[in-house]
Design an enzyme around this catalytic site. Sequence first.
Site, PDB file in Angstrom:
ATOM      1  N   THR A   1       0.851  -1.274  -0.076  1.00 60.40           N
ATOM      2  CA  THR A   1       0.083  -0.056   0.004  1.00 60.40           C
ATOM      3  C   THR A   1       0.987   1.262  -0.058  1.00 60.40           C
ATOM      4  OG1 THR A   1      -1.623   1.301   1.545  1.00 60.40           O
ATOM      5  CG2 THR A   1      -0.310  -0.380   2.559  1.00 60.40           C
ATOM      6  N   ASP A   2       0.253   2.531  -0.461  1.00 53.95           N
ATOM      7  CA  ASP A   2       0.831   3.534  -0.355  1.00 53.95           C
ATOM      8  C   ASP A   2       1.231   4.290   1.009  1.00 53.95           C
ATOM      9  OD1 ASP A   2      -1.675   4.524   0.023  1.00 53.95           O
ATOM     10  OD2 ASP A   2      -1.685   5.808  -1.585  1.00 53.95           O
ATOM     11  N   GLU A   3       0.389   3.655   2.030  1.00 53.39           N
ATOM     12  CA  GLU A   3       0.461   4.185   3.440  1.00 53.39           C
ATOM     13  C   GLU A   3       1.770   3.862   3.900  1.00 53.39           C
ATOM     14  OE1 GLU A   3      -2.832   3.571   5.798  1.00 53.39           O
ATOM     15  OE2 GLU A   3      -4.377   3.606   4.172  1.00 53.39           O
TER      16      GLU A   3
ATOM     17  N   TYR B   1      -1.087  -0.319  11.183  1.00 55.49           N
ATOM     18  CA  TYR B   1      -1.532  -0.790  10.038  1.00 55.49           C
ATOM     19  C   TYR B   1      -0.338  -0.653   8.754  1.00 55.49           C
ATOM     20  CZ  TYR B   1      -3.122  -1.588   5.078  1.00 55.49           C
ATOM     21  OH  TYR B   1      -3.164  -1.847   3.842  1.00 55.49           O
TER      22      TYR B   1
ATOM     23  N   LYS C   1       2.545  -3.380   7.038  1.00 57.85           N
ATOM     24  CA  LYS C   1       2.745  -3.574   5.696  1.00 57.85           C
ATOM     25  C   LYS C   1       4.160  -3.391   5.248  1.00 57.85           C
ATOM     26  CE  LYS C   1      -0.206  -4.493   3.105  1.00 57.85           C
ATOM     27  NZ  LYS C   1      -0.751  -5.712   2.663  1.00 57.85           N
TER      28      LYS C   1
HETATM   29  P1  NAD Z   1      -9.775  -7.124   3.134  1.00 55.29           P
HETATM   30  O1  NAD Z   1      -9.782  -6.613   4.414  1.00 55.29           O
HETATM   31  O2  NAD Z   1     -11.322  -6.686   2.051  1.00 55.29           O
HETATM   32  O3  NAD Z   1      -9.664  -8.487   2.775  1.00 55.29           O
HETATM   33  C1  NAD Z   1      -8.457  -9.361   3.231  1.00 55.29           C
HETATM   34  C2  NAD Z   1      -8.665 -10.736   3.182  1.00 55.29           C
HETATM   35  O4  NAD Z   1      -7.493 -11.438   3.721  1.00 55.29           O
HETATM   36  C3  NAD Z   1      -9.983 -11.090   3.871  1.00 55.29           C
HETATM   37  O5  NAD Z   1     -10.567 -12.076   2.911  1.00 55.29           O
HETATM   38  C4  NAD Z   1      -9.468 -12.142   5.051  1.00 55.29           C
HETATM   39  O6  NAD Z   1     -10.367 -13.197   5.638  1.00 55.29           O
HETATM   40  C5  NAD Z   1      -8.051 -12.559   4.466  1.00 55.29           C
HETATM   41  N1  NAD Z   1      -7.068 -12.806   5.571  1.00 55.29           N
HETATM   42  C6  NAD Z   1      -6.841 -12.023   6.689  1.00 55.29           C
HETATM   43  N2  NAD Z   1      -6.016 -12.652   7.584  1.00 55.29           N
HETATM   44  C7  NAD Z   1      -5.819 -13.804   6.818  1.00 55.29           C
HETATM   45  C8  NAD Z   1      -4.779 -14.651   7.243  1.00 55.29           C
HETATM   46  N3  NAD Z   1      -3.965 -14.724   8.159  1.00 55.29           N
HETATM   47  N4  NAD Z   1      -4.713 -15.821   6.328  1.00 55.29           N
HETATM   48  C9  NAD Z   1      -5.509 -15.879   5.332  1.00 55.29           C
HETATM   49  N5  NAD Z   1      -6.445 -15.067   4.986  1.00 55.29           N
HETATM   50  C10 NAD Z   1      -6.439 -13.769   5.645  1.00 55.29           C
HETATM   51  O7  NAD Z   1      -8.644  -6.257   2.355  1.00 55.29           O
HETATM   52  P2  NAD Z   1      -8.527  -5.571   0.830  1.00 55.29           P
HETATM   53  O8  NAD Z   1      -9.030  -4.180   0.811  1.00 55.29           O
HETATM   54  O9  NAD Z   1      -9.223  -6.682  -0.009  1.00 55.29           O
HETATM   55  O10 NAD Z   1      -6.967  -5.502   0.680  1.00 55.29           O
HETATM   56  C11 NAD Z   1      -6.172  -6.503   0.138  1.00 55.29           C
HETATM   57  C12 NAD Z   1      -4.824  -6.208   0.197  1.00 55.29           C
HETATM   58  O11 NAD Z   1      -4.473  -4.985  -0.543  1.00 55.29           O
HETATM   59  C13 NAD Z   1      -4.046  -5.775   1.570  1.00 55.29           C
HETATM   60  O12 NAD Z   1      -2.843  -6.629   1.529  1.00 55.29           O
HETATM   61  C14 NAD Z   1      -4.088  -4.455   1.689  1.00 55.29           C
HETATM   62  O13 NAD Z   1      -3.347  -3.884   2.560  1.00 55.29           O
HETATM   63  C15 NAD Z   1      -3.870  -3.901   0.310  1.00 55.29           C
HETATM   64  N6  NAD Z   1      -4.339  -3.019  -0.214  1.00 55.29           N
HETATM   65  C16 NAD Z   1      -5.625  -2.315   0.067  1.00 55.29           C
HETATM   66  C17 NAD Z   1      -6.033  -1.171  -0.309  1.00 55.29           C
HETATM   67  C18 NAD Z   1      -7.273  -0.716  -0.338  1.00 55.29           C
HETATM   68  O14 NAD Z   1      -7.805   0.553  -0.534  1.00 55.29           O
HETATM   69  N7  NAD Z   1      -8.418  -1.508   0.141  1.00 55.29           N
HETATM   70  C19 NAD Z   1      -4.908  -0.380  -0.923  1.00 55.29           C
HETATM   71  C20 NAD Z   1      -3.696  -0.830  -1.300  1.00 55.29           C
HETATM   72  C21 NAD Z   1      -3.378  -1.915  -0.719  1.00 55.29           C
HETATM   73  O1  TDX Z   2     -15.926   6.736   8.944  1.00 54.54           O
HETATM   74  C1  TDX Z   2     -14.919   7.427   8.360  1.00 54.54           C
HETATM   75  N1  TDX Z   2     -14.614   8.595   8.182  1.00 54.54           N
HETATM   76  C2  TDX Z   2     -13.719   9.361   7.805  1.00 54.54           C
HETATM   77  O2  TDX Z   2     -13.309  10.493   7.532  1.00 54.54           O
HETATM   78  C3  TDX Z   2     -13.861   6.383   7.612  1.00 54.54           C
HETATM   79  C4  TDX Z   2     -13.910   5.004   7.781  1.00 54.54           C
HETATM   80  C5  TDX Z   2     -12.812   7.257   7.124  1.00 54.54           C
HETATM   81  N2  TDX Z   2     -12.720   8.336   7.213  1.00 54.54           N
HETATM   82  C6  TDX Z   2     -11.628   8.963   6.443  1.00 54.54           C
HETATM   83  C7  TDX Z   2      -9.877   8.375   6.983  1.00 54.54           C
HETATM   84  C8  TDX Z   2      -9.342   8.489   5.631  1.00 54.54           C
HETATM   85  O3  TDX Z   2      -8.671   9.779   5.613  1.00 54.54           O
HETATM   86  O4  TDX Z   2     -11.579   8.874   4.908  1.00 54.54           O
HETATM   87  C9  TDX Z   2     -10.382   8.148   4.504  1.00 54.54           C
HETATM   88  C10 TDX Z   2     -10.244   6.902   3.892  1.00 54.54           C
HETATM   89  O5  TDX Z   2     -10.517   5.996   4.940  1.00 54.54           O
HETATM   90  P1  TDX Z   2     -10.551   4.312   4.912  1.00 54.54           P
HETATM   91  O6  TDX Z   2     -11.569   4.002   4.063  1.00 54.54           O
HETATM   92  O7  TDX Z   2     -10.385   3.928   6.443  1.00 54.54           O
HETATM   93  O8  TDX Z   2      -8.947   4.023   4.079  1.00 54.54           O
HETATM   94  P2  TDX Z   2      -7.531   4.546   4.432  1.00 54.54           P
HETATM   95  O9  TDX Z   2      -7.307   4.634   5.898  1.00 54.54           O
HETATM   96  O10 TDX Z   2      -7.131   5.662   3.616  1.00 54.54           O
HETATM   97  O11 TDX Z   2      -6.957   3.100   4.102  1.00 54.54           O
HETATM   98  C11 TDX Z   2      -7.205   2.188   2.734  1.00 54.54           C
HETATM   99  O12 TDX Z   2      -6.364   2.841   1.715  1.00 54.54           O
HETATM  100  C12 TDX Z   2      -5.107   2.112   1.866  1.00 54.54           C
HETATM  101  C13 TDX Z   2      -7.492   0.918   3.092  1.00 54.54           C
HETATM  102  O13 TDX Z   2      -8.347   0.890   4.227  1.00 54.54           O
HETATM  103  C14 TDX Z   2      -5.939   0.500   3.419  1.00 54.54           C
HETATM  104  O14 TDX Z   2      -6.111  -0.750   3.509  1.00 54.54           O
HETATM  105  C15 TDX Z   2      -5.098   0.567   2.180  1.00 54.54           C
HETATM  106  O15 TDX Z   2      -3.753   0.271   2.297  1.00 54.54           O
END
Ligand code: NAD
Ligand code: TDX
Length: 341
Positions: A120-122, A144, A148
């Site tokens: 992730t970019d985080e 988190y 990562k």
């Molecule tokens: P998510 O939380 O929706 O899904 C995570 C999945 O991983 C779930 O199905 C969960 O059951 C499974 N999991 C968790 N722990 C596990 C374990 N110990 N063994 C096996 N399975 C396990 O997450 P997402 O938003 O789909 O993100 C997927 C990946 O992409 C993550 O690695 C996250 O860091 C990365 N990512 C997410 C975002 C975003 O905006 N959502 C952005 C950049 C990177």
């Molecule tokens: O209720 C809310 N109110 C609010 O203002 C929530 C849930 C979030 N926020 C803000 C926090 C962040 O600035 O919105 C922005 C986005 O929040 P999230 O959806 O929780 O995402 P973020 O924290 O940016 O992280 C997401 O992007 C990078 C994913 O959850 C991560 O898994 C990924 O790595």
Amino acid sequence: MKIMVTGGAGFIGSNFIRHMLTSYPEHSILNLDNLTYAGNLENLKGIESLSHYTFIKGDIADARLLESIEFDAIINFAAESHVDRSILNAYPFLQTNVIGTQCLLEAAKKRKCRILHVSTDEVYGSIEEGLFIETSTVLPNSPYAASKASADLLARAYHETYGLDVSVTRCSNNYGPYQFPEKLIPLVILNAIEGKQIPVYGDGKNVRDWIHVSDHCKAIDLIFHKGKAGTVYNVGARNEVQNIDIIKKILMIMDEKKRHEKRSFTDLIAYVQDRPGHDRRYAIDPTKVETELGWRPEIDFDKGISSTVEWYMENREWWKSILSGEYMDYYKQQYDGRFRE
Ligand code: NAD
Ligand code: TDX
């Protein structure tokens, strides 16, 4: 080729599995997921019966289980992914995101196979001006992000020490279908539908760089097949938006779709206490994946957000069973213990 996709029952993993099964019917996909609260087999409805798809309920940190599974490559999505949860309890984040990833790196090392680790970019932390590039310093601010970043460093170390064929992708904020409703965009849509308050952290001016999940999936496909080992690829759509603007945009789309009702959804906006350590701005430069591999995002943000709102409006059963907790009872009971011993 048998590709083990981990975390395939989550948001991005399930979208990715759909993409792979359609694009590469010659490959078989093994989905290893331990079905945490974020894992939902409903996300994969309609593909369970395909002969080139298999689901295994299991933990990526279970080294013995990994030894017993046959695969030719790994794509690791499995993670604890929600920043707010990591602030409340960091332990599961370290266990899955660090130890779990290390177990996968070890399993790939034993088989001398390719592994793509989805990050992730985080990990870069917050940036006031300019863009993060792949060699920018890693300065994570939440547990988190720190977990990562640790996994990314382990991936790098396995390449340098053992010559492991590993690439790391760092993507910006994803949106689209099947995102768990704890994350900002689905939370805004569902709270609006249910007439609940929409919590805006702090002043709402934090900036995130948004990309449609299908563009992210295509980038991962490309990097998995053509990316260089031992390197990192930023994936982003150059689409920075302040939280409050995204919230207003969603509510405007919803207002338009419900013209007959007097009350405007925008009345639901409520400014609440800020997230501790809240990163002010994320912004990444995706030039490397664009120039080296020819990737380009295809989905325009306005169209993508509008179709996402529609998806949640049309798939009430999907999110209703999440909000009520039913999705866990039914699917988890079905699979518990089946593949573990
Ligand atoms: P998510 O939380 O929706 O899904 C995570 C999945 O991983 C779930 O199905 C969960 O059951 C499974 N999991 C968790 N722990 C596990 C374990 N110990 N063994 C096996 N399975 C396990 O997450 P997402 O938003 O789909 O993100 C997927 C990946 O992409 C993550 O690695 C996250 O860091 C990365 N990512 C997410 C975002 C975003 O905006 N959502 C952005 C950049 C990177
Ligand atoms: O209720 C809310 N109110 C609010 O203002 C929530 C849930 C979030 N926020 C803000 C926090 C962040 O600035 O919105 C922005 C986005 O929040 P999230 O959806 O929780 O995402 P973020 O924290 O940016 O992280 C997401 O992007 C990078 C994913 O959850 C991560 O898994 C990924 O790595």
